[in-house]
Design a protein around this motif. Structure first.
Motif, PDB file in Angstrom:
ATOM      1  N   GLN A   1       0.817  -1.218   0.000  1.00  0.00           N
ATOM      2  CA  GLN A   1       0.000   0.000   0.000  1.00  0.00           C
ATOM      3  C   GLN A   1       0.851   1.268   0.000  1.00  0.00           C
ATOM      4  O   GLN A   1       0.361   2.337  -0.378  1.00  0.00           O
ATOM      5  CB  GLN A   1      -0.940   0.025   1.215  1.00  0.00           C
ATOM      6  CG  GLN A   1      -2.020  -1.017   1.153  1.00  0.00           C
ATOM      7  CD  GLN A   1      -1.657  -2.293   1.901  1.00  0.00           C
ATOM      8  OE1 GLN A   1      -0.483  -2.594   2.119  1.00  0.00           O
ATOM      9  NE2 GLN A   1      -2.653  -3.069   2.274  1.00  0.00           N
ATOM     10  N   ASP A   2       2.102   1.150   0.398  1.00  0.00           N
ATOM     11  CA  ASP A   2       3.001   2.313   0.356  1.00  0.00           C
ATOM     12  C   ASP A   2       3.375   2.685  -1.076  1.00  0.00           C
ATOM     13  O   ASP A   2       3.840   3.804  -1.324  1.00  0.00           O
ATOM     14  CB  ASP A   2       4.284   2.033   1.139  1.00  0.00           C
ATOM     15  CG  ASP A   2       4.054   1.895   2.636  1.00  0.00           C
ATOM     16  OD1 ASP A   2       3.008   2.360   3.143  1.00  0.00           O
ATOM     17  OD2 ASP A   2       4.928   1.304   3.295  1.00  0.00           O
ATOM     18  N   TYR A   3       3.189   1.780  -2.009  1.00  0.00           N
ATOM     19  CA  TYR A   3       3.647   1.978  -3.396  1.00  0.00           C
ATOM     20  C   TYR A   3       2.538   1.924  -4.442  1.00  0.00           C
ATOM     21  O   TYR A   3       2.718   2.428  -5.544  1.00  0.00           O
ATOM     22  CB  TYR A   3       4.685   0.907  -3.759  1.00  0.00           C
ATOM     23  CG  TYR A   3       5.917   0.991  -2.914  1.00  0.00           C
ATOM     24  CD1 TYR A   3       6.984   1.807  -3.275  1.00  0.00           C
ATOM     25  CD2 TYR A   3       6.019   0.270  -1.740  1.00  0.00           C
ATOM     26  CE1 TYR A   3       8.121   1.901  -2.495  1.00  0.00           C
ATOM     27  CE2 TYR A   3       7.152   0.344  -0.939  1.00  0.00           C
ATOM     28  CZ  TYR A   3       8.199   1.167  -1.321  1.00  0.00           C
ATOM     29  OH  TYR A   3       9.311   1.256  -0.531  1.00  0.00           O
ATOM     30  N   ILE A   4       1.427   1.277  -4.120  1.00  0.00           N
ATOM     31  CA  ILE A   4       0.369   1.049  -5.111  1.00  0.00           C
ATOM     32  C   ILE A   4      -0.936   1.650  -4.599  1.00  0.00           C
ATOM     33  O   ILE A   4      -1.277   1.489  -3.426  1.00  0.00           O
ATOM     34  CB  ILE A   4       0.196  -0.458  -5.376  1.00  0.00           C
ATOM     35  CG1 ILE A   4       1.474  -1.024  -5.990  1.00  0.00           C
ATOM     36  CG2 ILE A   4      -1.000  -0.721  -6.294  1.00  0.00           C
ATOM     37  CD1 ILE A   4       1.476  -2.532  -6.139  1.00  0.00           C
ATOM     38  N   HIS A   5      -1.643   2.307  -5.510  1.00  0.00           N
ATOM     39  CA  HIS A   5      -2.962   2.820  -5.150  1.00  0.00           C
ATOM     40  C   HIS A   5      -3.859   2.810  -6.374  1.00  0.00           C
ATOM     41  O   HIS A   5      -3.418   2.539  -7.488  1.00  0.00           O
ATOM     42  CB  HIS A   5      -2.855   4.223  -4.542  1.00  0.00           C
ATOM     43  CG  HIS A   5      -2.610   5.293  -5.553  1.00  0.00           C
ATOM     44  ND1 HIS A   5      -3.448   6.344  -5.725  1.00  0.00           N
ATOM     45  CD2 HIS A   5      -1.614   5.464  -6.454  1.00  0.00           C
ATOM     46  CE1 HIS A   5      -2.985   7.140  -6.679  1.00  0.00           C
ATOM     47  NE2 HIS A   5      -1.874   6.622  -7.134  1.00  0.00           N
ATOM     48  N   SER A   6      -5.104   3.090  -6.121  1.00  0.00           N
ATOM     49  CA  SER A   6      -6.099   3.127  -7.185  1.00  0.00           C
ATOM     50  C   SER A   6      -6.858   4.441  -7.086  1.00  0.00           C
ATOM     51  O   SER A   6      -7.290   4.826  -6.000  1.00  0.00           O
ATOM     52  CB  SER A   6      -7.059   1.937  -7.025  1.00  0.00           C
ATOM     53  OG  SER A   6      -8.021   1.945  -8.042  1.00  0.00           O
ATOM     54  N   ASP A   7      -6.982   5.121  -8.208  1.00  0.00           N
ATOM     55  CA  ASP A   7      -7.674   6.408  -8.271  1.00  0.00           C
ATOM     56  C   ASP A   7      -8.480   6.402  -9.564  1.00  0.00           C
ATOM     57  O   ASP A   7      -7.916   6.213 -10.646  1.00  0.00           O
ATOM     58  CB  ASP A   7      -6.638   7.531  -8.259  1.00  0.00           C
ATOM     59  CG  ASP A   7      -7.242   8.913  -8.368  1.00  0.00           C
ATOM     60  OD1 ASP A   7      -8.422   9.053  -8.745  1.00  0.00           O
ATOM     61  OD2 ASP A   7      -6.512   9.876  -8.084  1.00  0.00           O
TER      62      ASP A   7
ATOM     63  N   LYS B   1       2.243   4.525  -7.284  1.00  0.00           N
ATOM     64  CA  LYS B   1       1.980   5.907  -6.884  1.00  0.00           C
ATOM     65  C   LYS B   1       2.917   6.877  -7.617  1.00  0.00           C
ATOM     66  O   LYS B   1       4.097   6.592  -7.784  1.00  0.00           O
ATOM     67  CB  LYS B   1       2.178   6.069  -5.375  1.00  0.00           C
ATOM     68  CG  LYS B   1       1.100   5.408  -4.556  1.00  0.00           C
ATOM     69  CD  LYS B   1       1.334   5.623  -3.081  1.00  0.00           C
ATOM     70  CE  LYS B   1       0.232   4.961  -2.273  1.00  0.00           C
ATOM     71  NZ  LYS B   1       0.411   5.163  -0.824  1.00  0.00           N
ATOM     72  N   GLY B   2       2.341   7.979  -8.074  1.00  0.00           N
ATOM     73  CA  GLY B   2       3.122   9.004  -8.752  1.00  0.00           C
ATOM     74  C   GLY B   2       3.411   8.698 -10.208  1.00  0.00           C
ATOM     75  O   GLY B   2       4.160   9.430 -10.852  1.00  0.00           O
ATOM     76  N   THR B   3       2.839   7.601 -10.720  1.00  0.00           N
ATOM     77  CA  THR B   3       3.052   7.227 -12.121  1.00  0.00           C
ATOM     78  C   THR B   3       1.722   6.814 -12.741  1.00  0.00           C
ATOM     79  O   THR B   3       0.707   6.732 -12.059  1.00  0.00           O
ATOM     80  CB  THR B   3       4.028   6.031 -12.273  1.00  0.00           C
ATOM     81  OG1 THR B   3       3.354   4.825 -11.919  1.00  0.00           O
ATOM     82  CG2 THR B   3       5.269   6.212 -11.421  1.00  0.00           C
TER      83      THR B   3
ATOM     84  N   ALA C   1       9.177  -0.463  -5.597  1.00  0.00           N
ATOM     85  CA  ALA C   1       7.839  -0.403  -6.191  1.00  0.00           C
ATOM     86  C   ALA C   1       7.548  -1.662  -6.989  1.00  0.00           C
ATOM     87  O   ALA C   1       6.434  -2.185  -6.962  1.00  0.00           O
ATOM     88  CB  ALA C   1       7.697   0.839  -7.065  1.00  0.00           C
TER      89      ALA C   1
END
Length: 82
Positions: A4-10, A21-23, A54
């Protein structure tokens, strides 16, 4: 490894697909490259914002989703995909 520190969903990024995250690098895209024969180093060289941590988070994410039965392929589908 806490993925969860590196991957998210938006929903505003790639229709909500899990991304680093950030990409705009989706978990799906990275796994496809690896399945196509790319190495970890190939990915890191071609996507400078991607880190080794990541990429490790991608594997932790997939492992967690499989353990939670969020990804399941009946054996008949696996034979067809081969």
């Amino acid at each position: 490894m806490n993925w969860q520190d590196y991957i998210h969903s938006d929903e505003s990024v790639l229709l909500g697909k899990p991304v680093i995250k950030g990409t705009r690098l989706s978990v799906e895209f990275l796994l496809e490259r690896l399945a196509d024969g790319w190495t970890e180093q190939d990915l890191l060289d071609n996507y400078p914002r991607l880190t080794k941590q990541a990429l490790q988070a991608v594997f932790a994410y997939v492992s967690a989703t499989m353990k939670d039965n969020l990804v399941y392929f009946p054996s008949t589908n696996l034979r067809q995909a081969s």
